[in-house]
Each structure stands twice: as C-alpha cells, then as structure tokens.
Motif scaffolding. Structure first.
Motif, PDB file in Angstrom:
ATOM      1  N   ARG A 132       0.910  -1.363  -0.019  1.00 31.47           N
ATOM      2  CA  ARG A 132       0.031  -0.017   0.063  1.00 31.47           C
ATOM      3  C   ARG A 132       0.946   1.204  -0.040  1.00 31.47           C
ATOM      4  O   ARG A 132       0.294   2.389   0.010  1.00 31.47           O
ATOM      5  N   THR A 135       5.125   2.950  -4.924  1.00 31.89           N
ATOM      6  CA  THR A 135       4.572   3.782  -6.075  1.00 31.89           C
ATOM      7  C   THR A 135       5.683   3.694  -7.139  1.00 31.89           C
ATOM      8  O   THR A 135       5.673   4.614  -7.870  1.00 31.89           O
ATOM      9  N   THR A 172      -0.578   0.504  -5.235  1.00 31.06           N
ATOM     10  CA  THR A 172      -1.096   1.678  -5.010  1.00 31.06           C
ATOM     11  C   THR A 172      -1.692   2.227  -6.336  1.00 31.06           C
ATOM     12  O   THR A 172      -1.198   1.700  -7.548  1.00 31.06           O
ATOM     13  N   ARG A 173      -2.418   3.357  -6.538  1.00 28.53           N
ATOM     14  CA  ARG A 173      -3.181   3.840  -7.593  1.00 28.53           C
ATOM     15  C   ARG A 173      -2.027   4.017  -8.748  1.00 28.53           C
ATOM     16  O   ARG A 173      -2.197   3.835  -9.862  1.00 28.53           O
ATOM     17  N   GLU A 174      -1.095   4.751  -8.401  1.00 29.25           N
ATOM     18  CA  GLU A 174      -0.088   5.206  -9.085  1.00 29.25           C
ATOM     19  C   GLU A 174       0.644   3.965  -9.885  1.00 29.25           C
ATOM     20  O   GLU A 174       0.840   4.169 -10.988  1.00 29.25           O
ATOM     21  N   ALA A 210      -6.078   3.648 -11.855  1.00 24.87           N
ATOM     22  CA  ALA A 210      -6.052   4.588 -10.914  1.00 24.87           C
ATOM     23  C   ALA A 210      -7.224   4.203  -9.771  1.00 24.87           C
ATOM     24  O   ALA A 210      -7.293   4.912  -8.669  1.00 24.87           O
ATOM     25  N   THR A 211      -8.282   3.577 -10.212  1.00 22.10           N
ATOM     26  CA  THR A 211      -9.293   3.353  -9.382  1.00 22.10           C
ATOM     27  C   THR A 211      -9.030   1.993  -8.310  1.00 22.10           C
ATOM     28  O   THR A 211      -9.836   1.672  -7.546  1.00 22.10           O
ATOM     29  N   CYS A 212      -7.774   1.521  -8.423  1.00 18.29           N
ATOM     30  CA  CYS A 212      -7.476   0.167  -7.896  1.00 18.29           C
ATOM     31  C   CYS A 212      -6.391   0.680  -6.797  1.00 18.29           C
ATOM     32  O   CYS A 212      -5.663   1.447  -7.051  1.00 18.29           O
ATOM     33  N   ALA A 215      -5.171   4.727  -2.326  1.00 19.48           N
ATOM     34  CA  ALA A 215      -5.361   5.933  -2.840  1.00 19.48           C
ATOM     35  C   ALA A 215      -4.015   6.819  -2.451  1.00 19.48           C
ATOM     36  O   ALA A 215      -4.090   7.836  -1.817  1.00 19.48           O
ATOM     37  N   ALA A 219      -2.423  10.658  -8.535  1.00 17.36           N
ATOM     38  CA  ALA A 219      -3.968  10.428  -9.014  1.00 17.36           C
ATOM     39  C   ALA A 219      -4.254  10.303 -10.330  1.00 17.36           C
ATOM     40  O   ALA A 219      -5.433   9.741 -10.805  1.00 17.36           O
TER      41      ALA A 219
END
Length: 337
Positions: A132, A135, A172-174, A210-212, A215, A219
């Motif tokens: 989590r 990135t 992470t979304r990134e 980016a929705t996974c 956050a 973004a």
C-alpha cells in the motif's frame, strides 16, 4: 488484427524489448545525463559499466539486470499457475530470486519498499496491505508478460490482471495505473496496433488502474503520460527528462518511457538509445519503452546482431516463454497464436 505468426513476432518483440532496453541502459543507471556523457560519451551500443558502478558492478556489456530477470520471473509464475496468481508463491519467488542475485555477488537487489512488503507478507500480513505504499516503477518494469498473456478487448479484465501482479509490492493507484497503461500498449501491440494507435486504450487502462489499490501517489497517471507525449512532440530528449523526470517514481519514469517511444517514432533500438542517455533510471525506462515499441513493431525491428548479443550475454531463452504466454492469451479469448 495480427495473425498467428505476426502475433508471435510481436510478443517476442515485447520480451526482447525488455532485455535490449535494459541491457543498453544498464551501465548508465543512477547517473545524471551529464555524468553519462562524461563517463561514456553518448551510449549508442552496449558497453560495460564503469569501474565500481554503484549498482551495475559485476555485469558485462549487453547483460541484463533485475528488470529482465523479474519480467521472466513473473512470466514463469504465470505459466506455472496456468494464469492464476498466488501472492505468497510470487513473494517467495521474488525473495528466492534476490538470494540468487546476492549469491552471484551483484548489487541490483529488491528495492527497500518491495523488500519490506515481501517480508510482511511472509510474516502473515494480508497481500492487500503489504504493497500500500509502493509507487515506484517495479511493477511496470516487469508487467510485459501480463500484456502478452491478456487480450485487450476487455480493459477491465486486463487491469484486474495487472492489479493482481502489483498487489504484493505495488498496490497503489500510481503503480497500478502506470503498469496498466504499459500492459495495454503491449497487449494492443501483440494484437497488431501501432504505438500511436494503442495510446487511447492505454489511457483508458491508466484511468481504470487509478481506481485500484490504495489512494496513494499520483492520482492522474493518464495525465502524466499525456504530458510526456506532448513534451515529446518537441523532439527534445533533454526537455522530456527535465519536465517529466526520470526517477524510479512511476509518475516520472513510466510517463517518460511513453515519451521516449514517441521521440523514437516507435523504433525499438532508437528508443533504447534515447533511454540509455536520458539519465537516472535508464535501464528501467529502456526496458519499458522498448517493450512497448517491440510489441508494436515486432522482433524484426531490432538490429539482429545487437539482439543476439543480449541473448548470448545473459543466456536468455525467450521462445518457450512467448509460446506459453500466448497459450494463456488464447485461453482468455485471444486469437490462435
């Protein structure tokens, strides 16, 4: 749509691209653009790393790094599981790979965030939690097998497969958005698309990615890629490096890789040369850029002698890997390879 032989040619181009871009960028990794120029001049062919290189020490000219090795490790994991992903087995494979790197006396090891995530998983932390904070570009650099093994027709399915491969270390979304964009270009390329034609689907995959995950981080990875592509229209390698960045952050290096392919007009070898001189994470930018270019141009777009040198230097055997990944693709509704 690519026919069977052409599909295999493009899938081979994707994996070969990882290796060629990685090997050409290997001696320059971690160096600034100025340091690369001072140490090697302009990198236009495979060279050995300078003495006491902080990361590449012990490698020879045309040898690959962790980028290619982890790509093939992920491919092996997918093939062993017949397409199913096992988080603990993947973590164990990465840790075993790192132990092998140490045993060879090499320095290109797992990054600290990946190492912490893997140790946490093996200690019992759920996979959904271990990655989590990740990135960096580690997920995108090795994602090519997912792109080869997954048809592009259902973007949500492809992004879900990418998210699985990211979960343990880069949830992470990134990171997921970045890896999803790369995987979609490769999947579209294997299907017959040019790099430019694959970009709309790649942007959609980045937005879905980016929705996974958590956050955390960038973004709007799709926006970062779009910016890199816009900067690349100027034809200025230095501007791409300065305005997008070339660090290990996905928002920098993965976006830059897209710009590199456009700067190279989709040519894999030109992309490798640009990436090798762009500064900082040169091997990973090269691996990602050349994987995308190779998928969209095919194995025939690579200089045969240079590709042969990379294959020989690291004793790569890509044919069975490509065949296995294309078999997985067919099982998911892709065309007969």
């Amino acid at each position: 749509m690519a026919g069977g032989a052409d599909m295999r040619d493009r899938a081979m181009g994707a994996l070969a691209g990882v290796a060629v871009g990685d090997a050409l960028g290997m001696p320059a990794q971690t160096f600034t653009r100025a340091e690369i120029a001072a140490t090697y001049g302009r990198v236009t062919d495979f060279v050995a790393p300078c003495r006491d290189h902080p990361v590449s020490h012990g490698l020879g000219a045309a040898m690959v790094t962790d980028d290619t090795e982890q790509t093939l490790l992920l491919a092996d994991h997918l093939l062993r599981g017949e397409g199913q992903f096992d988080d603990r087995a993947w973590a164990a494979a990465l840790l075993e790979w790192e132990a092998g790197v140490r045993a060879r006396g090499l320095r290109d090891l797992l990054g600290p965030s990946s190492r912490r995530a893997l140790d946490a998983l093996m200690a019992g932390t759920p996979a959904e939690e271990t990655g989590r904070t990740g990135t960096t570009n580690g997920a995108a650099m090795r994602i090519a097998p997912v792109g080869i093994a997954t048809p592009p027709g259902a973007p949500a399915r492809l992004v879900a497969r990418v998210a699985e491969a990211c979960r343990v270390t880069h949830n992470t979304r990134e990171a997921i958005a970045a890896a999803a964009a790369v995987a979609m270009v490769i999947s579209q390329g294997v299907e017959g698309a040019t790099f430019e034609a694959a970009l709309p689907a790649a942007m959609e995959a980045a937005r879905l990615g980016a929705t996974c995950g958590a956050a955390v981080g960038e973004a709007d990875m799709a926006g970062r890629i779009a910016l890199a592509l816009e900067v690349a229209l100027r034809g200025d390698e230095a501007a791409l490096a300065a305005e997008i960045g070339t660090s290990v952050a996905s928002r920098a290096s993965v976006a830059a890789a897209f710009g590199v392919v456009r700067l190279a007009a989709g040519d894999p070898w030109r992309a490798a040369v640009i990436a090798a001189n762009i500064g900082d994470d040169t091997d990973t930018i090269g691996a990602i850029a050349c994987a995308m270019a190779g998928a969209c141009a095919g194995i025939g777009a690579f200089p045969a002698e240079r590709l042969a040198r990379v294959v020989a230097a690291s004793r790569l055997d890509l044919d069975p890997v490509v065949d296995g990944l294309l078999a997985l693709r067919m099982q998911q509704g892709g065309e007969q390879p």
